[in-house]
Motif scaffolding. Structure first.
Motif, short mmCIF file in Angstrom:
data_model
loop_
_atom_site.label_atom_id
_atom_site.label_comp_id
_atom_site.label_asym_id
_atom_site.label_seq_id
_atom_site.Cartn_x
_atom_site.Cartn_y
_atom_site.Cartn_z
N HIS A 98 0.73 -1.11 0.17
CA HIS A 98 -0.01 -0.07 0.21
C HIS A 98 0.95 1.22 -0.27
O HIS A 98 0.46 2.34 0.67
CB HIS A 98 -1.03 -0.01 1.20
N ASN A 99 1.97 1.06 -0.69
CA ASN A 99 2.86 2.30 -1.00
C ASN A 99 3.43 2.85 0.14
O ASN A 99 3.40 4.14 0.53
CB ASN A 99 2.00 3.57 -1.66
N PRO A 183 5.99 9.65 -1.77
CA PRO A 183 4.75 9.64 -2.42
C PRO A 183 4.16 11.09 -2.41
O PRO A 183 4.53 11.75 -1.44
CB PRO A 183 3.62 8.83 -1.40
N ARG A 420 0.04 6.70 -7.79
CA ARG A 420 -0.54 5.36 -7.73
C ARG A 420 -1.59 5.50 -8.77
O ARG A 420 -2.37 4.33 -8.92
CB ARG A 420 -1.01 5.27 -6.30
#
Length: 632
Positions: A98-99, A183, A420
């Protein structure tokens, strides 16, 4: 007459179909290069997909996540030491998939419809999850914290409720190995003039509150006339970093009103990037009508994950706010509404603004479900489901008292990162980079800023830059790279990076140009979009296009559109005047609400465009929406 919603669904279908074709063709090209052919049937299924299929996959993912969480909780409450190791490994796998971040919920969970409608109480039916005592919850929190810290992560408590239904939500986060893998969430900030856009950003990114006279916005302005008038006229960029612990990275601010002091207190981008586990990039756009062209360019070229619509509580949703909302809806970008100045607005006027905003969001043109964020739990649940549903969060904030700002920060902290989005960005495709800004930096040379649309790039790679005014591409080399002003060596699809180019003059580059993989023979002239369909030796590449055809819907025009009509076209990072050279309408004219297949021609020079790209054109109050269907 075609409705906007119907037309948007159709252009999304065209966009997805063309994107599928391009990705399959790129895979075939890759197979030819390595001489290991593969079947493209399976790949085609993975790229496209019906809405029902996507819903089914989403439900499967949610079910599997719930099962994994239950297994982890069972192992953590076990007394066996080996079970703790298994739980730690499962948590590490969960974070990696999940990054690097995951919201872990413990205890009973409320029904979402009642939570979002504000009707949730202890008597509400429909609660799910396991009933746990406070002692059990504290034990599980300690065990999860210990397991996450063992894998190098941090745990922070988003909220904890000790009412009849005990529950807690934790944020598990791993720090990124380096800045190139941090991110990023891109948010465009729009709204009417004097609604408080720059002030809200100043308070969010600095931490200090406003004095009611615009002190917080001083550090955001780029030009002297902006400082004098208090109005943004350019595309401003601000970033807000979040540490692995979940806390916002803010400078130590004083209460000085001196602009020079306020500017010095600002943390450097490189410093924020190095400390952050997640970065929120704000694109501060102009609110005045005369700068609509700049605002439109920021919305189309910046590829934002969401649009934050700032509405002044004392004025309501008026003027350019409605214009910006319409553009965001036309571009199919999720919308967040932020009502500011609630400290100075009388209660009756605030209630009127809220009522008007809800009415517009629920209208047939918007079809949004407004959700008022008045608790931390609502902010957390909205952020984790935002974008997949037609939800529109509404925050009520005051930049003077600070009311509601923590809900906004928590919401932004939990939004999924922009890179994403697999529908927009694909790392496995050939490299493609859109230029949105150009500078000439002393002792460095020409530097461009933009977004990697596909593929990946690293420092030292040879690339092609173009098209120029004649439609040709020239070779250059990536000397160095920066992301959020911090040096990096690689960049992947979805990331916004700055590149220093070798042997390229500033005058040779304009906004809207692209960087693509280098070929043995640079693409030039009017060739088919996919050269590989005609020659197995050529790689996937777009080339310079002067004329193209598209499906368009006229959103507004006070008279009629006909052949030779000129308007400003916005298509990704491309912004140029186009001329209508033909249309399939029986009468040869278009009015408001009409839909037609129209042939366009760029006035000045060819541009890099592809089939399936969405376009928006305007001239004065005239606006049209469409999608490119064919290159001529």
């Amino acid at each position: 007459m075609t409705t906007l919603r119907t037309f948007q669904n159709e252009i999304d279908e065209i966009h997805n179909r063309e994107l599928t074709k391009q990705r399959v063709q790129a895979l075939l090209d890759k197979d030819r290069e390595i001489k290991h052919p593969r079947s493209s049937k399976g790949k085609t299924k993975n790229v496209g997909g019906s809405a029902n299929g996507e819903t089914a996959r989403t439900n499967e993912i949610l079910d599997s996540r719930s099962e994994v969480e239950q297994k982890i909780l069972k192992l953590l409450t076990s007394k066996a030491y080996a079970d703790h190791d298994v739980a730690r490994d499962m948590i590490a796998e969960l974070l990696t998939s999940h990054n690097g971040e995951y919201v872990f919920r413990i205890g009973e969970q409320p029904p979402r419809n009642e939570l979002f409608s504000g009707n949730l109480d202890d008597e509400t039916a429909g609660w799910s999850g396991d009933i746990r005592s406070e002692q059990e919850i504290n034990l599980i929190v300690n065990e999860i914290t210990k397991a996450v810290e063992e894998v190098g992560g941090k745990v922070s408590t988003l909220f904890k409720t000790c009412a009849a239904h005990l529950r807690v939500s934790l944020l598990l986060r791993l720090p990124p190995p380096n800045v190139s893998l941090t991110p990023e969430v891109r948010c465009a900030v729009v709204g009417n003039v004097d609604s408080g856009k720059s002030t809200t950003l100043g308070v969010l990114t600095r931490g200090g509150l406003d004095d009611g006279r615009g002190r917080a916005r001083v550090g955001l302005f780029r030009h002297k006339h902006e400082l004098e008038t208090g109005r943004t006229s350019s595309v401003g960029m601000e970033i807000l970093g979040f540490a692995p612990s979940g806390e916002a990275i803010l400078p130590n601010v004083s209460n000085s009103a001196d602009p020079d002091v306020l500017r010095r207190e600002k943390l450097g981008w490189e410093e924020i990037s190095n400390q952050s586990a997640k970065i929120v990039s704000f694109i501060d756009l102009a609110g005045h009508e005369r700068y609509l062209k700049t605002t439109l360019y920021g919305l189309t070229s910046g590829a934002p994950s969401c649009v934050i619509l700032i509405v002044g509580a004392n004025a309501g949703l008026i003027g350019m706010s409605k214009e910006h909302l319409a553009i965001a809806l036309a571009l199919n970008v999720p919308v967040v509404v932020c009502i500011t100045k609630i400290d100075m607005t009388p209660s009756n006027k605030l209630a009127e603004t809220v009522k008007q905003t809800v009415k517009i969001l629920q209208s047939p043109g918007c079809r949004k479900t407004p959700v008022f964020v008045k608790s931390m739990e609502t902010a957390v649940e909205l952020a984790t489901s935002f974008g997949s549903e037609r939800l529109c969060p509404i925050f009520q904030v005051s930049n003077v008292t600070g009311e509601g700002l923590e809900f906004v920060r928590t919401f932004l902290n939990l939004l999924p990162s922009s890179e994403r989005d697999a529908e927009k960005f694909d790392v496995d495709q050939p490299f493609e980079y859109s230029v949105t800004e150009v500078w000439s930096v002393p002792y460095v040379g020409t530097v461009v800023n933009g977004i990697v649309n596909a593929g990946s790039i690293k420092a030292g790679d040879a690339v092609l830059l173009g098209p120029d005014s004649n439609g040709n591409f020239q070779t250059t080399v990536i000397k160095s790279m920066q992301r959020k002003r911090a040096p990096v060596t690689t960049a992947e699809a979805g990331q916004c990076v700055s590149l220093a180019l070798k042997r390229i003059r500033r005058a040779d580059i304009r906004k809207g140009m692209v960087l693509v993989n280098k070929l043995d023979k640079p693409p030039r002239g009017k060739l088919p979009m996919y050269c590989s369909l005609h020659s197995p030796d050529d790689s996937y590449h777009g080339i310079a296009i002067r004329q193209f055809e598209g499906q368009v819907l006229i959103l507004y025009h006070n008279t009629t559109l006909q052949k030779n009509y000129q308007a400003m076209l916005h298509c990704g990072a491309v912004r140029q005047t186009v001329r209508i050279i033909g249309m399939d309408h029986p009468q040869g004219i278009l009015r408001t609400g009409d839909r037609a297949t129209v042939q366009f021609e760029f006035i000045s020079h060819p541009e890099f465009v592809k089939e399936g790209m969405k376009l928006l054109f305007r001239e004065g109050k005239t606006k049209g929406l469409g999608v490119i269907t064919r290159l001529l």
